[in-house]
Design a protein around this motif. Sequence first.
Motif, PDB file in Angstrom:
ATOM      1  N   ASP A 124      73.205 -35.629 -10.291  1.00 52.47           N
ATOM      2  CA  ASP A 124      72.152 -35.272 -11.246  1.00 52.47           C
ATOM      3  C   ASP A 124      70.795 -35.163 -10.557  1.00 52.47           C
ATOM      4  OD1 ASP A 124      70.904 -35.165 -14.064  1.00 52.47           O
ATOM      5  OD2 ASP A 124      69.949 -36.936 -13.192  1.00 52.47           O
ATOM      6  N   LEU A 127      70.649 -31.922  -8.496  1.00 53.77           N
ATOM      7  CA  LEU A 127      70.388 -30.736  -9.301  1.00 53.77           C
ATOM      8  C   LEU A 127      68.945 -30.703  -9.792  1.00 53.77           C
ATOM      9  CD1 LEU A 127      73.627 -30.431 -11.492  1.00 53.77           C
ATOM     10  CD2 LEU A 127      73.032 -29.145  -9.438  1.00 53.77           C
ATOM     11  N   ALA A 128      68.432 -31.866 -10.214  1.00 51.58           N
ATOM     12  CA  ALA A 128      67.083 -31.918 -10.775  1.00 51.58           C
ATOM     13  C   ALA A 128      66.022 -31.547  -9.741  1.00 51.58           C
ATOM     14  CB  ALA A 128      66.806 -33.307 -11.348  1.00 51.58           C
ATOM     15  N   GLN A 131      67.710 -27.877  -7.619  1.00 49.24           N
ATOM     16  CA  GLN A 131      67.999 -26.708  -8.455  1.00 49.24           C
ATOM     17  C   GLN A 131      67.260 -26.822  -9.797  1.00 49.24           C
ATOM     18  OE1 GLN A 131      69.927 -24.241  -7.303  1.00 49.24           O
ATOM     19  NE2 GLN A 131      70.651 -25.286  -5.456  1.00 49.24           N
ATOM     20  N   PRO A 132      65.951 -26.973  -9.771  1.00 51.83           N
ATOM     21  CA  PRO A 132      65.208 -27.242 -11.020  1.00 51.83           C
ATOM     22  C   PRO A 132      65.294 -26.116 -12.052  1.00 51.83           C
ATOM     23  CG  PRO A 132      63.697 -26.734  -9.228  1.00 51.83           C
ATOM     24  CD  PRO A 132      65.044 -26.876  -8.615  1.00 51.83           C
ATOM     25  N   TYR A 135      68.746 -26.358 -13.669  1.00 53.11           N
ATOM     26  CA  TYR A 135      69.172 -27.742 -13.927  1.00 53.11           C
ATOM     27  C   TYR A 135      69.747 -27.924 -15.330  1.00 53.11           C
ATOM     28  CZ  TYR A 135      68.776 -32.766 -14.828  1.00 53.11           C
ATOM     29  OH  TYR A 135      69.031 -34.060 -15.179  1.00 53.11           O
TER      30      TYR A 135
END
Length: 315
Positions: A124, A127-128, A131-132, A135
């Motif tokens: 998590d 991704l945060a 890959q904002p 996300y």
Amino acid sequence: MDPEAAINGTAVTEFILLGLVETEKLQSLVFVLFLFAYLLTVGGNLSILAAIFVEPKLHTPMYFFLGNLSVLDAGCITVTVPSMLGRLLSHERTISYGACLSQLFFFYLLAGVDCFLLTAMAYDRFLAICQPLTYSALMSHSVQWILVAMSWACALTNALIHIIALTTLNFCGPNEVNHFYCDLPQLFPLSCSSTQLNELLLFAVGFIMAGTPMTLIVTSYAHVAAAILRIRSVEGRKKAFFTCGSHLTVVCLFYGTGIFNYMCLGTKEASDKDKGVGIFNTVINPMLNPLIYSLRNPDVKAALWRVFVGRWLVT
């Protein structure tokens, strides 16, 4: 030999848990300390769960996993400590063969889910931070529930493997377990049949259970660290590191004590050290987790303030 025990392939129908201390005065002190630790742990984790429910700001994937982690921590300590407190009160140190297996099963189940949830939390954070823009789509509600379900499925498989393997052993001699709860490394020396396959299984499955999540966590945080270093703003870097610091602390505590306990299989000489590691696994880690996640997190602290002080002011 007990007829029922003979059918099950074992002459031992109960084990004697020697506990942490022998003298009555020290037992009273241990009872008070562990009762306080249990109430603090369960209260702290349930408070975190309540704060996540009442605070809209905490309705995010990271806190969804944290809420699940809080339930697991409360469950892990409940599997071992209340029964130990009961034995201290009654001065009865025996535990039946079936109760020992049940305690083992639920402890390995909950600890296993804990292991995989920590991995999901690392994913998590990856991704945060990395890959904002995608996300929200990549970490949707359905993905969150799938990750939790997979954690339970993997942990259930692990627990069943060890319990089924344990039932193949014969216990027909000594039944004194130098620990305060049932655990595989302390039960193996009591078996009158070969435990070589069981020990190999514990090592191999433990290596997979710990090695795979650790590899994923390290990989996730390697990408996170690289992404953070590309942030030009000093304040932005601090905020990004801050969101990962608590999780990394919990990961180090969890895997550090777990690896020490299960990669170095217990022996009679190491039993006292095993007790110390067992206290970390079952008591200290679940007790520290809510403190780690709340003390340095203003959102959680504000939510806890609303849960306790806000309601007190209303009443």
